[in-house]
Design an enzyme around this catalytic site. Structure first.
Site, mmCIF file in Angstrom:
data_model
loop_
_atom_site.group_PDB
_atom_site.id
_atom_site.type_symbol
_atom_site.label_atom_id
_atom_site.label_comp_id
_atom_site.label_asym_id
_atom_site.label_seq_id
_atom_site.Cartn_x
_atom_site.Cartn_y
_atom_site.Cartn_z
ATOM 1 N N GLY A 239 0.686 -1.183 0.031
ATOM 2 C CA GLY A 239 0.048 -0.024 0.029
ATOM 3 C C GLY A 239 0.729 1.258 -0.116
ATOM 4 O O GLY A 239 0.302 2.361 0.067
ATOM 5 N N GLY A 275 3.983 -3.411 -3.993
ATOM 6 C CA GLY A 275 3.768 -3.821 -5.367
ATOM 7 C C GLY A 275 4.067 -2.329 -5.990
ATOM 8 O O GLY A 275 5.178 -2.196 -6.561
ATOM 9 N N ARG A 276 3.230 -1.552 -5.898
ATOM 10 C CA ARG A 276 3.362 -0.243 -6.483
ATOM 11 C C ARG A 276 4.557 0.652 -6.201
ATOM 12 O O ARG A 276 5.267 0.992 -7.010
ATOM 13 C CB ARG A 276 2.157 0.815 -6.098
ATOM 14 C CG ARG A 276 2.217 2.087 -6.999
ATOM 15 C CD ARG A 276 1.014 3.057 -6.131
ATOM 16 N NE ARG A 276 -0.284 2.278 -5.738
ATOM 17 C CZ ARG A 276 -1.035 2.231 -6.579
ATOM 18 N NH1 ARG A 276 -1.228 2.857 -7.744
ATOM 19 N NH2 ARG A 276 -2.514 1.677 -6.173
ATOM 20 N N ARG A 312 -5.713 3.071 -15.574
ATOM 21 C CA ARG A 312 -5.568 3.594 -14.517
ATOM 22 C C ARG A 312 -6.466 4.985 -14.447
ATOM 23 O O ARG A 312 -7.289 5.178 -13.550
ATOM 24 C CB ARG A 312 -4.224 3.858 -13.734
ATOM 25 C CG ARG A 312 -3.541 2.704 -13.239
ATOM 26 C CD ARG A 312 -2.256 2.854 -12.539
ATOM 27 N NE ARG A 312 -2.838 3.269 -11.259
ATOM 28 C CZ ARG A 312 -2.626 4.502 -10.688
ATOM 29 N NH1 ARG A 312 -2.118 5.335 -11.680
ATOM 30 N NH2 ARG A 312 -2.772 4.697 -9.794
ATOM 31 N N TYR A 316 -9.394 4.821 -11.899
ATOM 32 C CA TYR A 316 -9.184 5.419 -10.717
ATOM 33 C C TYR A 316 -9.094 6.963 -10.506
ATOM 34 O O TYR A 316 -8.636 7.563 -9.788
ATOM 35 C CB TYR A 316 -7.654 4.951 -9.975
ATOM 36 C CG TYR A 316 -7.619 3.429 -9.966
ATOM 37 C CD1 TYR A 316 -8.447 2.606 -9.194
ATOM 38 C CD2 TYR A 316 -6.617 2.772 -10.565
ATOM 39 C CE1 TYR A 316 -8.379 1.317 -8.995
ATOM 40 C CE2 TYR A 316 -6.180 1.527 -10.351
ATOM 41 C CZ TYR A 316 -7.246 0.587 -9.698
ATOM 42 O OH TYR A 316 -6.889 -0.635 -9.496
ATOM 43 N N CYS A 355 -13.070 3.389 -28.711
ATOM 44 C CA CYS A 355 -14.457 4.057 -28.658
ATOM 45 C C CYS A 355 -15.078 4.172 -27.603
ATOM 46 O O CYS A 355 -15.988 3.613 -27.357
ATOM 47 C CB CYS A 355 -14.994 3.288 -29.560
ATOM 48 S SG CYS A 355 -14.483 2.985 -31.437
ATOM 49 N N GLU A 356 -14.613 5.004 -26.458
ATOM 50 C CA GLU A 356 -15.108 5.125 -25.228
ATOM 51 C C GLU A 356 -14.704 6.622 -24.805
ATOM 52 O O GLU A 356 -13.615 6.891 -25.031
ATOM 53 C CB GLU A 356 -14.414 4.293 -24.127
ATOM 54 C CG GLU A 356 -14.846 2.796 -24.427
ATOM 55 C CD GLU A 356 -16.037 2.274 -23.809
ATOM 56 O OE1 GLU A 356 -16.557 2.911 -23.152
ATOM 57 O OE2 GLU A 356 -16.441 1.132 -24.165
ATOM 58 N N TYR A 384 0.392 -1.569 -12.328
ATOM 59 C CA TYR A 384 -0.933 -1.848 -12.555
ATOM 60 C C TYR A 384 -1.151 -1.031 -13.892
ATOM 61 O O TYR A 384 -2.248 -0.392 -14.130
ATOM 62 C CB TYR A 384 -1.743 -0.852 -11.103
ATOM 63 C CG TYR A 384 -1.500 -1.572 -10.035
ATOM 64 C CD1 TYR A 384 -2.206 -2.764 -9.772
ATOM 65 C CD2 TYR A 384 -0.894 -1.284 -9.113
ATOM 66 C CE1 TYR A 384 -2.162 -3.536 -8.409
ATOM 67 C CE2 TYR A 384 -0.666 -1.590 -7.980
ATOM 68 C CZ TYR A 384 -1.124 -2.913 -7.606
ATOM 69 O OH TYR A 384 -0.777 -3.510 -6.551
HETATM 70 C C1 LIG Z 1 -2.527 -5.210 -4.070
HETATM 71 C C2 LIG Z 1 -1.964 -5.875 -2.770
HETATM 72 C C3 LIG Z 1 -0.881 -5.407 -2.352
HETATM 73 C C4 LIG Z 1 0.133 -4.387 -2.938
HETATM 74 O O1 LIG Z 1 -0.619 -3.288 -2.973
HETATM 75 P P1 LIG Z 1 0.425 -2.079 -3.534
HETATM 76 O O2 LIG Z 1 -0.415 -0.752 -3.041
HETATM 77 O O3 LIG Z 1 0.751 -2.273 -4.768
HETATM 78 O O4 LIG Z 1 1.595 -1.992 -2.620
HETATM 79 C C5 LIG Z 1 -0.409 -6.178 -1.106
HETATM 80 N N1 LIG Z 1 -1.091 -7.053 -0.577
HETATM 81 C C6 LIG Z 1 -2.241 -7.402 -0.939
HETATM 82 C C7 LIG Z 1 -3.297 -8.401 -0.058
HETATM 83 C C8 LIG Z 1 -2.782 -6.905 -1.949
HETATM 84 O O5 LIG Z 1 -4.003 -7.144 -2.390
#
Ligand SMILES: *Cc1c(COP(=O)(O)O)cnc(C)c1O
Length: 427
Positions: A239, A275-276, A312, A316, A355-356, A384
């Site tokens: 996150g 992840g991000r 995205r 979002y 086409c959106e 993402y």
């Molecule tokens: C999506 C997700 C992450 C990664 O989130 P980031 O914001 O990309 O760091 C980690 N754990 C779980 C369970 C997720 O669903």
């Protein structure tokens, strides 16, 4: 670090000119910096060193095998949310013993696949799932390691689609329920509860929600241990937010400083699932301008990348910096402050051919004058981005290139039209 820098008005990824990659591999093209990916991994490993961290890179952010292999080579574990992602981790040579399996809807075959592979632990998202894992493990004559995914009911102050840790969320279970589930888990000999898991949302740009979550987590771990569960892992999830505009996110170190005291108090090893923050800023999407157009008092740049390549903005309402790959003489590098006046720039809508009306990358975005054939870079597209790409409008998905120093490697070739119909030919 930022490996995407302008030198003599030309965008580089590490030591490779991005325009050269666009010539060689075509557009739309995802370009990733291996050094940036590893820099983020190493920073995370270092700031949490006191609690023997296991960084489980969240595969869903960018699941390219080249990226997974690179991370695996530098000690990363993995966070997977499907049997498909586990398959990718194993293909990339990843260690299942450093892999955690999350997700609200694990099927029995996926559970069996993960037990068979020997994952470090399952993040369990409901009582019914706990029963399924216990049953499948018992049938296999195995003991499945699990962590309860707990919903600490904190507001991560992020987009409503990336908020996961509040009570009404579909993810995890609330704390009272977690305590009850943990009681029943004691009677299931095919399970061992070795961890506690939280993941409160994504693109979180302040430390405060984590601090609140950890305080609740430490107390819960105490209770779980009192029941006799051998809790050895505190999984804080992912996150961590990144800067899409320029400087809106907090440094990784600040999150660590806030979280560490709680984890130390709990006396656990720390697992995190970023992840991000690993892949996001490490990638750009390169596109080519097809047409410029004016309608009413709106000016449009129609480019060859579209919402099927990067969804995205549509999904979002997210902001990505966009700037020419070759900056016209006398114009600045891409802005990091969109509040300020940007000299020589005029507002444009950057849109794709789909086409959106939702097919846009930016609205009223200040950009230098651009013409047909010019290359654009959409920044912070490493997470993402490609993983959410589709073939909508029968558009082949983009190619992906991984750069390390002066080396560029094609890690996914562009799809062909034949690829797109291959599964339908039998009809
Ligand atoms: C999506 C997700 C992450 C990664 O989130 P980031 O914001 O990309 O760091 C980690 N754990 C779980 C369970 C997720 O669903």
């Amino acid at each position: 670090m930022d490996a995407f820098q302008y030198r003599e008005n030309q965008l580089f990824c590490e030591s490779v000119p991005v325009a050269r990659l666009a010539e060689e591999y075509g557009t739309p093209l995802y370009v990733y910096s291996g050094s940036m990916i590893l820099d983020a991994l190493r920073t995370l490993q270092a700031v949490y060193a006191e609690v023997d961290p296991l960084v489980c890179y969240s595969v869903k952010a960018n699941s390219n095998l080249g990226v997974l292999r690179l991370l695996n080579g530098h000690g990363s574990g993995f966070d997977v949310v499907s049997g498909g992602e586990l398959f990718r981790v194993l293909k990339a040579g990843g260690d299942p013993g450093k892999t955690v399996f999350a997700g609200v809807g694990k099927s029995d075959p996926e559970i069996a696949q993960a037990i068979d592979a020997g994952v470090l632990m399952f993040n369990v998202e409901s009582e019914a799932e706990l029963d399924s894992i216990a049953r499948v493990a018992a049938e296999m004559g195995r003991i499945a390691p699990i962590a309860l995914r707990v919903n600490p009911d904190v507001d991560p102050k992020t987009h409503r689609y990336t908020s996961t840790g509040q009570k009404q969320s579909k993810f995890g279970v609330d704390i009272e329920r977690a305590v009850r589930i943990a009681q029943t888990a004691k009677d299931k000999p095919s399970l061992t509860m070795i961890g506690m898991h939280m993941h409160i949302g994504s693109q979180i740009t302040s430390v405060d929600p984590y601090v609140k979550a950890v305080a609740k987590g430490v107390e819960l771990i105490r209770q779980l241990r009192e029941m006799g569960h051998p809790i050895a892992w505190y999984n804080m999830g992912g996150g961590y937010g990144i800067a899409y505009k320029g400087h809106e996110a907090r440094p990784i170190r600040e999150f660590a400083e806030a979280i560490l005291p709680g984890i130390k108090a709990a006396g656990c090893r720390l697992a995190i699932e970023p992840g991000r923050v690993i892949a996001g800023n490490a990638g750009v999407l390169v596109s080519r301008v097809l047409y410029t157009k004016q309608s009413g008092d709106k000016r449009f740049l129609i480019q060859d990348a579209a919402m099927n390549d990067l969804i995205r903005p549509a999904l979002y309402e997210s902001f990505h910096r966009i700037w020419p790959v070759a900056v016209p003489e006398g114009l600045p590098a891409p802005p990091t402050d969109y509040e300020a006046e940007i000299p020589g720039a005029e507002p444009r809508d950057v849109v794709g051919p789909i086409c959106e009306s939702g097919d846009f990358f930016a609205k009223d975005r200040p950009l230098p004058p651009l013409d047909r054939g010019d290359l654009l870079a959409t920044f912070s597209a490493g997470a993402y981005g490609m993983v959410m790409a589709s073939n909508y409008n029968t558009r082949p998905r983009a190619a992906e290139v991984l750069v390390e120093g002066d080396q560029a490697k094609l890690v996914r070739r562009r799809e062909t039209l034949d690829d797109l119909v291959a599964q339908e030919l039998d009809l």
